[in-house]
Write an enzyme that holds these catalytic residues in place. Structure first.
Site, PDB file in Angstrom:
ATOM      1  N   ASP A  88       0.229  -1.590   0.446  1.00 49.46           N
ATOM      2  CA  ASP A  88       0.331   0.525   0.236  1.00 49.46           C
ATOM      3  C   ASP A  88       0.842   1.474   0.058  1.00 49.46           C
ATOM      4  O   ASP A  88       1.427   2.213  -0.710  1.00 49.46           O
ATOM      5  CB  ASP A  88      -0.529   0.236   1.289  1.00 49.46           C
ATOM      6  CG  ASP A  88      -2.075  -1.023   0.769  1.00 49.46           C
ATOM      7  OD1 ASP A  88      -2.208  -1.188   0.055  1.00 49.46           O
ATOM      8  OD2 ASP A  88      -2.614  -1.139   2.607  1.00 49.46           O
TER       9      ASP A  88
HETATM   10  P1  NAP Z   1       0.998  -3.991   3.667  1.00 57.06           P
HETATM   11  O1  NAP Z   1       0.970  -3.310   2.065  1.00 57.06           O
HETATM   12  O2  NAP Z   1       0.202  -4.655   4.639  1.00 57.06           O
HETATM   13  O3  NAP Z   1       1.714  -5.118   2.516  1.00 57.06           O
HETATM   14  C1  NAP Z   1       2.409  -6.133   2.649  1.00 57.06           C
HETATM   15  C2  NAP Z   1       2.262  -7.167   1.496  1.00 57.06           C
HETATM   16  O4  NAP Z   1       3.586  -8.260   1.808  1.00 57.06           O
HETATM   17  C3  NAP Z   1       1.934  -8.050   0.774  1.00 57.06           C
HETATM   18  O5  NAP Z   1       1.388  -7.269   0.007  1.00 57.06           O
HETATM   19  C4  NAP Z   1       2.176  -9.647   1.148  1.00 57.06           C
HETATM   20  O6  NAP Z   1       2.405  -9.669  -0.252  1.00 57.06           O
HETATM   21  C5  NAP Z   1       3.994  -8.776   1.228  1.00 57.06           C
HETATM   22  N1  NAP Z   1       4.636 -10.012   2.129  1.00 57.06           N
HETATM   23  C6  NAP Z   1       3.930 -11.032   3.199  1.00 57.06           C
HETATM   24  N2  NAP Z   1       5.074 -11.485   3.625  1.00 57.06           N
HETATM   25  C7  NAP Z   1       5.915 -11.657   3.320  1.00 57.06           C
HETATM   26  C8  NAP Z   1       7.229 -11.867   3.163  1.00 57.06           C
HETATM   27  N3  NAP Z   1       6.837 -13.289   3.719  1.00 57.06           N
HETATM   28  N4  NAP Z   1       8.188 -12.299   2.562  1.00 57.06           N
HETATM   29  C9  NAP Z   1       7.555 -11.243   1.137  1.00 57.06           C
HETATM   30  N5  NAP Z   1       5.933 -10.354   1.414  1.00 57.06           N
HETATM   31  C10 NAP Z   1       5.761 -10.547   2.365  1.00 57.06           C
HETATM   32  O7  NAP Z   1       2.700  -3.151   3.951  1.00 57.06           O
HETATM   33  P2  NAP Z   1       2.583  -1.797   3.501  1.00 57.06           P
HETATM   34  O8  NAP Z   1       2.702  -1.508   2.522  1.00 57.06           O
HETATM   35  O9  NAP Z   1       3.892  -1.264   4.872  1.00 57.06           O
HETATM   36  O10 NAP Z   1       1.312  -0.996   4.106  1.00 57.06           O
HETATM   37  C11 NAP Z   1       1.106  -1.097   5.695  1.00 57.06           C
HETATM   38  C12 NAP Z   1      -0.380  -1.216   5.692  1.00 57.06           C
HETATM   39  O11 NAP Z   1      -0.610  -0.802   7.169  1.00 57.06           O
HETATM   40  C13 NAP Z   1      -0.737   0.316   5.073  1.00 57.06           C
HETATM   41  O12 NAP Z   1      -2.463   0.703   4.251  1.00 57.06           O
HETATM   42  C14 NAP Z   1      -1.201   1.297   6.139  1.00 57.06           C
HETATM   43  O13 NAP Z   1      -1.933   2.721   6.652  1.00 57.06           O
HETATM   44  C15 NAP Z   1      -1.966   0.325   7.427  1.00 57.06           C
HETATM   45  N6  NAP Z   1      -1.803   0.848   8.960  1.00 57.06           N
HETATM   46  C16 NAP Z   1      -0.786   0.693   9.480  1.00 57.06           C
HETATM   47  C17 NAP Z   1      -0.276   1.955  10.624  1.00 57.06           C
HETATM   48  C18 NAP Z   1       1.170   1.361  11.349  1.00 57.06           C
HETATM   49  O14 NAP Z   1       1.066   2.265  12.585  1.00 57.06           O
HETATM   50  N7  NAP Z   1       2.329   1.483  10.672  1.00 57.06           N
HETATM   51  C19 NAP Z   1      -1.372   2.265  11.535  1.00 57.06           C
HETATM   52  C20 NAP Z   1      -2.718   1.556  10.559  1.00 57.06           C
HETATM   53  C21 NAP Z   1      -3.212   1.329   8.953  1.00 57.06           C
HETATM   54  P3  NAP Z   1       2.709 -11.738  -0.420  1.00 57.06           P
HETATM   55  O15 NAP Z   1       1.143 -12.331   0.587  1.00 57.06           O
HETATM   56  O16 NAP Z   1       1.711 -11.588  -2.073  1.00 57.06           O
HETATM   57  O17 NAP Z   1       4.387 -12.155  -0.001  1.00 57.06           O
END
Ligand code: NAP
Length: 459
Positions: free
Chosen positions: A386
């Site tokens: 994301d």
């Molecule tokens: P993400 O959008 O959740 O994507 C994570 C990706 O990691 C997935 O597409 C997955 O694809 C891949 N993945 C999972 N396990 C893996 C592994 N072992 N090896 C390689 N790839 C792996 O992560 P992000 O880009 O960090 O975004 C964070 C999200 O959380 C945002 O939407 C944000 O708004 C939300 N959020 C974060 C917080 C905060 O405080 N950080 C708070 C509220 C909301 P595969 O399954 O194909 O591997």
């Protein structure tokens, strides 16, 4: 003399809490901030143990031993990836303690309270109760014990508002007529149910925002407890906790370009997933070969790593550092682009990379790293989705439109490390994966990075 000592230790504890919070605002000083806050807590405990109202220490020592053992076990065995649910559980315990103190005070005094004390006590019990069940449900969602996607039903927001209004109505009535014990317990029961209903429609990945909001409620409940017990350190620490939690929630929402009301009432995960399905595919993804990527990296001038939630699940932070060291030895400049909401809790990536001894000077915030991409030969996306989704920037109808992103697609080449076609938290398709500039290197991030390091060493 005793009172004097207690107040001095409370004052010292409060100053240390404030200095601790200040330290936590920067990764470089975070560890010191944590130690200062721990020392402050020790001062507060020592001061509290000096109170002359204490008749026997037996139960206090029993509680201290059980609590310390539970804390120690959690500290040793809970993995970094489970930190959000661990925090949720801690909030539940803290809030439950505040609610129990309020209930026992009310029971002890048989409801014979003046209006101000009843106001503080009612506030404490109401917030404490709803935070307890809300945090427990947050824990269950994050731990996968309950479905993480939003649970919604028709008229949910109206129903929740009515329930909250009824609870607050009883609270106000109790301030005027404090002696009605059955009503007091009805208020506690309604607040417990409201906590569950508040968290039910919120998706698992929005949980950090909710938790810092619940943290803020638990803090305010503790401050109210301080008023009831005439305890200054509880008032100060509770207020600090309450407001820092609230500010953190606001900052997280801002980083996602969403309002708190959207997080609380928008049932984000479900709507976004639905839109993602309608949008469908954007073309085909280009799979790349590990040896080709290794050659690209070995001869690059500048490489930027962009970690996300997948790096945390793969526990790939040490492997990233290993690859970075190998590249740096070859004269490649390595930088890390850190999105404020990458992962599942604020500072998630910073904590993991610090654990792997990545120097803080190599970490770049979103605004600092984006101008670097046109001069970057390879951007390596490590389990992020994301936070690198160009739709947030380019597609005004996207559910995440307006969320600031790390613009890896402006680099000369992008390599995405992920296991397969899995979506990110928002459940949306990511057009980055279909761009000409992007190559997909499938596999567990830790494994891919380790193999890349070996291949670069041989290149
Ligand atoms: P993400 O959008 O959740 O994507 C994570 C990706 O990691 C997935 O597409 C997955 O694809 C891949 N993945 C999972 N396990 C893996 C592994 N072992 N090896 C390689 N790839 C792996 O992560 P992000 O880009 O960090 O975004 C964070 C999200 O959380 C945002 O939407 C944000 O708004 C939300 N959020 C974060 C917080 C905060 O405080 N950080 C708070 C509220 C909301 P595969 O399954 O194909 O591997």
């Amino acid at each position: 003399m005793q009172t004097y000592f207690i107040e001095i230790s409370y004052l010292l504890a409060s100053v240390l809490f404030i200095l601790g919070l200040k330290g936590l605002s920067h990764p470089e000083t975070a560890k010191r901030g944590m130690h200062l806050a721990e020392f402050g807590m020790l001062m507060a405990i020592i001061g509290t143990l000096m109170h002359h109202e204490i008749i026997t220490y037996t139960w206090i020592i029993t509680g201290l031993v059980i609590g310390s053992l539970a804390g120690l076990a959690m500290g040793v065995w809970v993995p970094m990836t489970a930190m959000p649910q661990r925090t949720a559980l801690s909030h539940a315990f803290g809030a439950f303690a505040a609610a129990l103190v309020g209930i026992s005070e009310y029971y002890r005094l048989g409801g014979h309270l003046d209006k101000i004390t009843m106001g503080a006590l009612g506030f404490e019990v109401m917030l404490g109760a709803l935070t307890t069940t809300g945090s427990l449900l947050a824990f269950a969602k994050l731990q996968g014990m309950v479905r993480g996607t939003p649970l919604t039903f028709k008229g949910q927001n109206v129903f929740n508002m009515l329930l909250l209004a009824t609870t607050i109505g009883i609270f106000i009535y109790l301030i005027v007529v404090p002696g009605s014990m059955p009503l007091f317990f009805v208020m506690v029961g309604l607040a417990l149910v409201f906590g569950l209903l508040l968290v039910m429609p919120i998706g698992a990945a929005d949980m950090p925002v909710v938790m810092s909001l619940l943290n803020s409620y638990a803090g305010l409940a503790s401050a109210a407890t301080g008023f009831v017990l005439s305890n200054n350190v509880l008032i100060i620490a509770g207020t600090l906790d309450g407001f820092s939690g609230f500010i953190l929630s606001v900052l997280m929402c801002r980083a996602m370009n969403r309002s708190i009301t959207n997080v609380l009432f928008g049932a984000f995960g479900s709507a976004a997933a639905a839109t993602g399905q309608i949008e469908g595919q954007h073309g085909t993804m280009r799979e790349v070969n590990l040896d080709d990527v290794a050659v690209q990296l070995a001869y690059a001038k500048q490489v930027v790593f962009v970690p996300g939630y997948g790096m945390a699940t793969a526990q790939a932070q040490h492997a990233v550092k290993g690859l970075a060291d190998t590249l740096e030895k070859r004269g490649v400049t390595v930088k890390y682009g850190i999105h404020p909401v990458a992962g599942r809790m604020p500072g998630h990536m910073n904590v993991l990379l610090a654990e792997a001894n990545v120097p803080y000077s190599s970490l770049y915030e979103l605004e600092q790293i984006n101008p670097e991409f046109p001069a970057t030969d390879v951007a390596i996306v490590i389990g992020a989705n994301d936070v690198v989704n160009p739709d947030a920037r380019d597609n005004p109808s996207s559910p995440i439109a307006g969320m600031p992103i790390i613009e890896v697609d402006h680099a000369k080449s992008v390599v995405v490390l992920k296991r397969g076609q899995g979506k990110g938290f928002s459940g949306l398709e990511n057009p980055l994966f279909f761009k000409d500039v992007t190559g997909m290197l499938y596999g567990d991030a830790k494994e891919s990075l380790t193999r890349l390091m070996q291949a670069v060493q041989q290149a």
